[in-house]
Design a protein around this motif. Sequence first.
Motif, PDB file in Angstrom:
ATOM      1  N   UNK A  72       0.828  -1.209   0.000  1.00 24.11           N
ATOM      2  CA  UNK A  72       0.000   0.000   0.000  1.00 24.11           C
ATOM      3  C   UNK A  72       0.862   1.259   0.000  1.00 24.11           C
ATOM      4  N   UNK A  73       1.937   1.235   0.773  1.00 24.91           N
ATOM      5  CA  UNK A  73       2.850   2.388   0.816  1.00 24.91           C
ATOM      6  C   UNK A  73       3.480   2.618  -0.557  1.00 24.91           C
ATOM      7  N   UNK A  74       3.953   1.537  -1.178  1.00 24.51           N
ATOM      8  CA  UNK A  74       4.592   1.656  -2.490  1.00 24.51           C
ATOM      9  C   UNK A  74       3.620   2.174  -3.540  1.00 24.51           C
ATOM     10  N   UNK A  75       2.397   1.630  -3.545  1.00 22.90           N
ATOM     11  CA  UNK A  75       1.421   2.012  -4.555  1.00 22.90           C
ATOM     12  C   UNK A  75       0.915   3.442  -4.385  1.00 22.90           C
ATOM     13  N   UNK A  76       0.986   3.961  -3.173  1.00 27.48           N
ATOM     14  CA  UNK A  76       0.489   5.312  -2.918  1.00 27.48           C
ATOM     15  C   UNK A  76       1.576   6.376  -2.969  1.00 27.48           C
ATOM     16  N   UNK A  77       2.818   5.961  -3.242  1.00 24.58           N
ATOM     17  CA  UNK A  77       3.939   6.901  -3.276  1.00 24.58           C
ATOM     18  C   UNK A  77       4.476   7.042  -4.689  1.00 24.58           C
ATOM     19  N   UNK A  78       4.277   8.191  -5.342  1.00 24.81           N
ATOM     20  CA  UNK A  78       4.820   8.395  -6.691  1.00 24.81           C
ATOM     21  C   UNK A  78       6.338   8.227  -6.702  1.00 24.81           C
ATOM     22  N   UNK A  79       6.834   7.465  -7.667  1.00 24.60           N
ATOM     23  CA  UNK A  79       8.280   7.261  -7.783  1.00 24.60           C
ATOM     24  C   UNK A  79       8.839   6.168  -6.908  1.00 24.60           C
ATOM     25  N   UNK A  80       7.963   5.447  -6.175  1.00 22.91           N
ATOM     26  CA  UNK A  80       8.434   4.365  -5.306  1.00 22.91           C
ATOM     27  C   UNK A  80       8.683   3.092  -6.104  1.00 22.91           C
ATOM     28  N   UNK A  81       9.541   2.235  -5.572  1.00 23.12           N
ATOM     29  CA  UNK A  81       9.765   0.913  -6.150  1.00 23.12           C
ATOM     30  C   UNK A  81       9.445  -0.135  -5.092  1.00 23.12           C
ATOM     31  N   UNK A  82       9.059  -1.319  -5.543  1.00 27.60           N
ATOM     32  CA  UNK A  82       8.745  -2.430  -4.647  1.00 27.60           C
ATOM     33  C   UNK A  82       9.409  -3.687  -5.183  1.00 27.60           C
ATOM     34  N   UNK A  83      10.303  -4.264  -4.387  1.00 25.37           N
ATOM     35  CA  UNK A  83      11.048  -5.448  -4.808  1.00 25.37           C
ATOM     36  C   UNK A  83      11.043  -6.505  -3.733  1.00 25.37           C
ATOM     37  N   UNK A  84      11.016  -7.753  -4.164  1.00 27.54           N
ATOM     38  CA  UNK A  84      11.313  -8.870  -3.278  1.00 27.54           C
ATOM     39  C   UNK A  84      12.806  -8.848  -2.998  1.00 27.54           C
ATOM     40  N   UNK A  85      13.179  -9.006  -1.747  1.00 21.69           N
ATOM     41  CA  UNK A  85      14.577  -8.883  -1.339  1.00 21.69           C
ATOM     42  C   UNK A  85      15.482  -9.848  -2.108  1.00 21.69           C
ATOM     43  N   UNK A  86      15.096 -11.106  -2.187  1.00 22.07           N
ATOM     44  CA  UNK A  86      15.925 -12.091  -2.894  1.00 22.07           C
ATOM     45  C   UNK A  86      16.047 -11.766  -4.380  1.00 22.07           C
ATOM     46  N   UNK A  87      14.946 -11.329  -4.987  1.00 23.99           N
ATOM     47  CA  UNK A  87      14.969 -10.994  -6.414  1.00 23.99           C
ATOM     48  C   UNK A  87      15.906  -9.819  -6.667  1.00 23.99           C
ATOM     49  N   UNK A  88      15.882  -8.834  -5.778  1.00 25.70           N
ATOM     50  CA  UNK A  88      16.769  -7.685  -5.941  1.00 25.70           C
ATOM     51  C   UNK A  88      18.224  -8.094  -5.757  1.00 25.70           C
ATOM     52  N   UNK A  89      18.501  -8.928  -4.764  1.00 28.56           N
ATOM     53  CA  UNK A  89      19.877  -9.390  -4.543  1.00 28.56           C
ATOM     54  C   UNK A  89      20.400 -10.139  -5.764  1.00 28.56           C
ATOM     55  N   UNK A  90      19.548 -10.948  -6.359  1.00 29.80           N
ATOM     56  CA  UNK A  90      19.941 -11.677  -7.569  1.00 29.80           C
ATOM     57  C   UNK A  90      20.217 -10.709  -8.714  1.00 29.80           C
TER      58      UNK A  90
END
Length: 338
Positions: A226-244
């Motif tokens: 909800x925080x990510x979707x309501x914040x312009x310019x925000x990104x949302x990543x799964x931690x493992x996916x980002x590390x990869x």
Amino acid sequence: MTDRLSDRNPQVAPQTLIDEMVPPASFDGVSFDTYIPDPQHPSQAQAVATCRDFVARAAKVRAGKRNLLGRKQTTNGIGVYLDGGFGVGKTHLLTSVYNAMPEPKSFATFVELTHVVGALGFSKAVDELGDRSVLCIDEFELDDPGDTMLVSRMLSELTARGVSIAATSNTLPGQLGEGRFAAQDFLREIRKLGSLFETIRVDGPDYRHRDLPPAPAPTSDEELREIAESTPGATLDDFDALCEHLGKLHPSKYKQLVAGVTLVCLSDVHAADNQSVALRLVVLADRLYDAGIPVVVSGGKLDEIFTDEMLAGGYRKKYLRATSRLLALSRFADSSDS
């Protein structure tokens, strides 16, 4: 749909790395006058005075001397090295040195400097930086023998061309590399590096944690979304996916990876699986901190990303710095929401 950092694949031209050798935007406008020394730690006021003196002497080096025919002669550059713990204002002082020196000049973290050499090649990098009045190096560190030889040779060549060097670190020059490789085998090079600098100790507590509450607790996955979707310019990543994904990018691209991002949201955060992942997260934390990008997480706490085993090893200070910065960014996010 919220953007993901793991979908980005920035391309960075080698010359861009040179052009971007400037202080982080979060330090815009800082000067010696805006540094407020802690009276309980006299070394801070002494560090300011020493840095002011360094600027005066380095400017004279830049002006050069004239021979009997009136021709300018190159004088070797000088060096100053600010050693101290986390959050005592070393980067503030380093940026103040940068701002007080005449153009052309360059500012980079140690890691960014090695990236520049890797992208341009040694000779080209020396030529590009050889006309600088000062090269400011933040978070000076030596993690392997190759870096030791590379930086020693580079700084020797640059100072011979009249470039003055200002650096910060959490480790005294004579101790660089300890615990990470067989430092005794490269002691001559390490001592050579140390001899370039006048070392100044800066004491004090970490201002990022001074009189502050503990870091915010992780949110739920639903709240994070909800925080990510309501914040312009925000990104949302799964931690493992980002590390990869970070493992597929050269660290020199991490700055562009987070360019334009207003908030980084990470789900299912947990301790890094291994040292390689942990070191990439350190670089990412530095780029996020430089850009002042808040961080919100679900899962584990940001101060648990680096394991006790990692914190007991040779990269301890690097991991502690990254933790300090991530906690500051998480508090920033928490205060923005309140």
